[in-house]
Design a protein around this motif. Structure first.
Motif: not given
Length: 268
Positions: A4-14, A100-106
Motif C-alpha cells: 500500500t505504501a509503495a502504491i502511495a509513493v508511486n501516485v505521489f511521484r506521478e 491511491k488515496y494515500g498517495g493523493l493525500t500526500l
C-alpha cells in the motif's frame, strides 16, 4: 502495508510530474502574492485581505488538485490498460484503492503546506514593513498561528473531496466523476439550505428529497472557518476535533464503498 505504501509513493511521484499540478501550485502562490498588492488598496484592511485571499486560494486550487487528479486515480489505469498488470501482481484491490488515496493525500499535504508557507511569507513581509501603530490596529497579529487551524480544516475537507472523487472514479468516466464531485462539493456547502428547503417549495416530494440529501451528504460548510480566523475570532479545540472526526467517518465510509465497488468490478 508495504504494498500500500509503495502504491502511495508511486501516485505521489506521478502527481509531482504532472504539469497541471505545478501550474495550480504556481497560480496559488501568485494569487497569495497578488493579495498583498490588493491589500494596498484598502488602508487598514490589508492583512485581512491577504489572509482571506490566501486561504481562499489554498482551498480553490486544492479543490482542483483533488478533483482532477482524484478522478483519474482509477480510470487512468483502466484506460491505459495497466490495471491488468497491477491486478496480475500479488496486490489486492483494496490495497490499490487505499494506496491511491494515500498517495493523493500526500500530494495534497505537500501542496497545502507550500501554499500556507507562501501566505506566511507575505504576512511576515507585511508585519516587517508596517509601522507599530498600524500593527496595533490589527484584529489579530499578522503571523497569527491560528491561521493554521483554517489551513488544517481546508486540508481535511480536501481529503474528503478526494475520497468522493476516488469513489466516483471506481465506476464512472472521468468527465462524469468530475461533474459528480463538483456537484457534491457545491451541494455540501449549501447543506443548511437543503434542511430548510421545505420552506421555499410547495412540493412535499421535493422537500423529502432535499431532506434526505441533507442527512446523506456531509455538511462541508463547517470546514470553512476562514472568516473567524481572519477577524481574530477564536475557534475552540473541541470544534476542531469534532469536525475532523466527522470528516474521518465520511472518508472511511466512502473508501469502504469504493473498495466494495472496485472489488466487484469486472475488467474482462
Amino acid at each position: 502495508m508495504r504494498v500500500t505504501a509503495a502504491i502511495a509513493v508511486n501516485v505521489f511521484r506521478e502527481s509531482v510530474r504532472d504539469k497541471v499540478l505545478y501550474n495550480l501550485v504556481l497560480f496559488a502562490i501568485l494569487m497569495t502574492g497578488a493579495s498583498y498588492l490588493i491589500g494596498q488598496l484598502t488602508a487598514g484592511q490589508d492583512v485581512k485581505i491577504i489572509k482571506d485571499l490566501g486561504l481562499s486560494a489554498t482551498s480553490i486550487f486544492g479543490l482542483f488538485i483533488a478533483v482532477f487528479i482524484g478522478i483519474g486515480l482509477v480510470s487512468k489505469e483502466v484506460e491505459r490498460r495497466s490495471i491488468y498488470g497491477l491486478l496480475a501482481k500479488p496486490i489486492r484491490r483494496e490495497q490499490l484503492i487505499i494506496g491511491k488515496y494515500g498517495g493523493l493525500t500526500l500530494t495534497l499535504a505537500v501542496n497545502v503546506a507550500v501554499m500556507a508557507t507562501a501566505i506566511y511569507v507575505v504576512l511576515a513581509y507585511m508585519a516587517w514593513r508596517a509601522p507599530a501603530n498600524v500593527r496595533a490596529a490589527w484584529d489579530a497579529p499578522a503571523m497569527d498561528p491560528r491561521l493554521l487551524q483554517a489551513v488544517l480544516l481546508i486540508f481535511v475537507e480536501l481529503m474528503l473531496v478526494t475520497a468522493v472523487a476516488l469513489f466516483f472514479s471506481t465506476f464512472s468516466s472521468p468527465l462524469l466523476s468530475a461533474a459528480f464531485t463538483f456537484a457534491f462539493y457545491i451541494v455540501g456547502h449549501f447543506s443548511s439550505d437543503l434542511r430548510n428547503f421545505q420552506q421555499v417549495v410547495d412540493s412535499p416530494a421535493a422537500a423529502r428529497i432535499a431532506r434526505g440529501l441533507y442527512w446523506v451528504l456531509p455538511n462541508l460548510a463547517q470546514f470553512d472557518i476562514k472568516s473567524d480566523i481572519v477577524h481574530g475570532v477564536a475557534v475552540p479545540a473541541g470544534y476542531m476535533a469534532i469536525t475532523i472526526a466527522y470528516a474521518a467517518v465520511y472518508i472511511a465510509l466512502l473508501l469502504a464503498i469504493a473498495m466494495l465497488v472496485f472489488s466487484r468490478r469486472d475488467f474482462k
